[in-house]
Motif scaffolding. Structure first.
Motif: not given
Length: 379
Positions: A5-9, A192-196
């Protein structure tokens, strides 16, 4: 938060804007594409009768459309199993009261394309259904092509998945928070998580912006209605161009052996699964029957779609000036299909902080004309 569930974007919205930018980003980043409907492209993308014409629209759109030409004519290997474009031609027409507007449009558009001025007989030679007592003149745009919207959209989605991208459908976003430079998005399908975050949510883009605490861009979804009717027997449809009233009060286009008609309306709507309005249909029939030798007694199909605009009718592509890690990709209006190849590459370069593609800049695109900050005071 688990690895799954962790992504870059995270890209919100899987229409043509979201699918194309996700495909451009996925070779270099772990990307999630979130779509609130059961299938990508359910709303505007799936209801578009798009054409490729580089002379039409605001200046930034024209630049992006020109920069998209190479992709449309020579897409990557395996992108589609048939050409994305087919020759159509476009023709703008006017009645006697509209000739000044026709001449002004011819002068403006002709600066960027090879147009052919037509007298009434010339107009009717290209579309004999136009009434002799209606048409006073027109001009032909031979550089107008039909776009296979489905093939373009599916090509981008296939590229995205082949590069390892993940799509979650029925995943309406209900909340967004940011902590320690990470976005946490709560959706119907999970968290879900992402910095962007890339906001490509179409008519819902301002809603997503509000959830994120970003600035308002003044996005207004506008309803456009279209009809399919039978063509008269004996009409050589393959030879007929798209016909547009110079005041954009109607258009008529051959479509799979029938005629696609629209009053070219732009009626403000709330974001929704928009349906055709009976008054739109009546207006469409009246305008078409006044301009063309047609009597419409039976409608094969009818639908409506939302085309979303900001105040200057140019797309919004750029990072929020108010909210960190939040990228706007919205407001493409009716030009999102024909400009998608270049706009997606432009946006992807900004999102990851790389150089803007030189061919896009060479076509005259000024990034400031797309930046969210330009809308301060005019939204």
């Amino acid at each position: 938060m688990t690895a799954g569930t962790a992504f870059d974007i995270i890209v919100i919205g899987a229409g043509i804007a979201g699918a194309s930018v996700a495909a451009e980003l996925s070779p270099e980043a772990k990307v999630l594409l979130l779509e609130m409907e059961s299938q990508p492209g359910y709303h505007t993308t799936g209801r578009s009768a798009a054409v490729y014409t580089p002379i039409y629209g605001p200046q930034p759109i024209r630049a992006l459309t020109r920069a998209s030409r190479a992709f449309f004519f020579d897409p990557p290997d395996g992108f589609a199993d048939h050409p994305l474009l087919s020759k159509r031609g476009g023709m703008f027409v006017a009645n006697a009261d509209q000739m000044a507007a026709l001449e002004a449009a011819y002068a403006e558009m002709g600066a960027e394309g090879e147009l052919e001025w037509l007298d009434p007989a010339g107009v009717r030679s290209h579309q004999p259904l136009l009434r002799e007592d209606y048409v006073a003149g027109g001009f032909l745009d031979p550089g107008c092509f039909d776009i296979d919207v489905h093939a373009l959209h599916q090509g981008y989605l296939s590229r995205f998945k082949a590069a390892g991208g993940r799509i979650a459908t029925r995943a309406e976003v209900t909340a967004m928070t940011r902590d320690n430079d990470i976005w946490r998005i709560t959706s119907v399908e999970g968290v879900f998580e992402a910095p962007i975050i890339v906001n490509a949510a179409g008519a819902w883009a301002d809603h997503i912006g509000r959830l994120a605490g970003a600035e308002e861009i003044g996005l207004i979804p506008k309803r456009r209605t279209a009809l399919i009717v039978d063509a008269p027997e004996g009409l050589a449809l393959d030879d007929c161009p798209l016909v547009v009233g110079i005041e954009e009060d109607f258009y008529l286009k051959p479509d799979a052996g029938r005629l696609l008609l629209s009053p070219a309306n732009e009626d403000p709507e709330v974001p929704c699964d928009v349906q055709p309005d009976e008054m739109d249909i009546a207006i469409c029939i009246d305008r078409i029957e006044k301009a063309f030798d047609l009597q419409i007694r039976r409608i094969e199909n009818r639908w409506a779609g939302l085309r979303s605009f900001v105040a200057d009718k140019c797309p919004v592509a750029g990072y929020s000036e108010q909210t960190e890690g939040f990228y706007w990709l919205a407001g493409q209006g009716g030009y999102g299909i024909q400009s998608a190849p270049a706009l997606s590459r432009f946006a992807a370069s900004q999102i990851v902080g790389s150089d803007i593609p030189q061919d896009v800049l060479t076509e005259g695109l000024d990034p400031a004309t797309l930046a969210p900050g330009r809308l301060k005071g005019i939204t």
